[in-house]
Write an enzyme that holds these catalytic residues in place. Structure first.
Site, short mmCIF file in Angstrom:
data_model
loop_
_atom_site.label_atom_id
_atom_site.label_comp_id
_atom_site.label_asym_id
_atom_site.label_seq_id
_atom_site.Cartn_x
_atom_site.Cartn_y
_atom_site.Cartn_z
CB SER A 1 -40.46 -17.81 1.78
OG SER A 1 -39.72 -18.03 0.60
CG ASP B 1 -44.80 -13.90 -4.15
OD1 ASP B 1 -44.16 -14.81 -4.73
OD2 ASP B 1 -44.74 -13.72 -2.92
CG HIS C 1 -42.98 -17.22 -2.20
ND1 HIS C 1 -43.05 -15.85 -2.09
CD2 HIS C 1 -41.93 -17.62 -1.44
CE1 HIS C 1 -42.09 -15.43 -1.28
NE2 HIS C 1 -41.40 -16.48 -0.88
#
Length: 367
Positions: A24, A332, A335
């Site tokens: 991610s 969040d 990240h």
């Protein structure tokens, strides 16, 4: 020795494309295309709508693309509006190096592990040329044959291999025990890409996972294991162990792949510096998520960023974005924000944290 036909030591590399592999930290829409879009408020800062990234805006890979004067990378898995003439992004959120024996629903880890990303790249390399030879639109949206040997190959993966073990209640020593196998599998993918003509590799180590809200809120850490910054010391030690082994692997790859230019980028040091001295650099609350709900770290694994709950039959948004993401490091709980990603990129671009100390635009050069 210079690559790509350059004839002067001061001339910059020309990268016609980037092929990216990872999780991610560099996913520009892969997991969203496969399992549903990363929802609002993700994307709010730069794209002003969800854009496949688990971030309020751009990721480090977006700034890397800008840095070598290329458009943002389309996710390989996303067929809608994609243009692969300047490369492709095989990264997906939740990806690991080692395949996991769980589903995405069970564990949150992606089925698109690094070996799968390699299979996708291998297939893309071959089939893109078959279709490009047909001309018309295919010639415009698919890379030319020589693009693959001249491209920059970027990697940011390994973090989830460590957290996967931690979330299974493995000890730090048990997590360390899987690192050699993970690194060996990483080396194999680099060698496979090299065998198909890839020559320039830009490899990020893993950041200080022990400073991330989603780890601090989920892993049992005693007060004596919290460092002066507020991070989980033993977990960051695991990250540093992984990084040491990854750097050794890169050094071995230089011997095994004599025509490759391999740049090892120490993003761990940059990220830990940012978190440790947040106020000095204009950031606040370095260990709290901008977009989340509740608790010391504004993180709740059951109600994440954009999460809603039902109150008296009505859905209520409780996973809200903070007022000013531009001064927050973590988006969040997992990240980084666009502002933090830009700050990190600005410090790694010139090679200050690289081995060898080549800037991004000199990453085609062997030391």
């Amino acid at each position: 020795m210079l690559l790509h036909g350059t004839d002067a030591s001061s001339s910059e590399c020309h990268f016609p494309a980037i092929f990216n592999f990872g999780d991610s930290n560099s996913d520009t829409g892969g997991l969203s295309a496969a399992f549903g879009q990363a929802g609002s408020p993700s994307g709010e800062t730069f794209f002003h709508q969800p854009a496949g990234r688990y971030c309020d805006g751009r990721l480090i890979i977006d700034f890397i693309a800008n840095g070598v004067e290329l458009p943002y990378l389309s996710a390989f898995l996303d067929s809608v509006g994609s243009n692969f003439s300047h490369g492709a992004n095989f990264a997906t959120a939740g990806s690991t190096i080692r395949p996991q024996n769980t589903t995405l629903h069970q564990s949150g880890f992606s089925p698109f592990s690094l070996n799968v990303q390699w299979y996708q790249y291998n297939d893309f390399h071959r089939r893109s040329q078959t279709f490009r030879s047909q001309g018309e639109i295919f010639e415009k949206i698919l890379p030319a044959a020589d693009t693959f040997s001249e491209a920059l190959y970027t990697f940011d993966v390994g973090q989830n291999d460590l957290t996967a073990g931690l979330f299974l209640n493995m000890s730090t020593d048990e997590v360390k025990a899987i690192v050699p196998d993970a690194v060996d599998q990483f080396k194999l993918v680099v060698k496979n890409i090299y065998s198909q003509g890839g020559r320039s590799f830009w490899i990020h180590n893993t950041g200080p996972v022990g400073c991330l809200p989603y780890v601090l809120a989920r892993v049992m850490i005693t007060a004596g294991q919290i460092d002066s910054v507020g991070c989980a010391g033993p977990i960051n030690e695991v990250c540093q162990f992984y990084n040491t082994k990854l750097k050794e692997a890169v050094e071995q790859l230089r011997k095994d792949l004599p025509s490759a230019a391999l740049t090892y980028v120490d993003v761990y040091t940059v990220k830990y510096d940012l978190i440790s001295h947040a106020s000095k650099y204009g950031f606040a609350h370095p260990l709290r998520a901008c977009c989340g709900h509740g608790g010391k770290y504004n993180y709740n694994r059951n109600v994440g960023c954009g999460g809603k709950i039902t109150v008296n039959g009505t859905e209520v948004l409780i996973g809200k974005s903070c007022q000013n993401p531009s001064v927050v490091i973590n988006w969040d709980g997992v990240h980084y924000t666009e502002a933090a990603n830009k700050w990190i990129f600005d410090r790694i671009e010139d090679g200050s944290y690289s081995d060898p100390p080549n800037s991004l635009k000199m990453a085609c050069r062997r030391s």
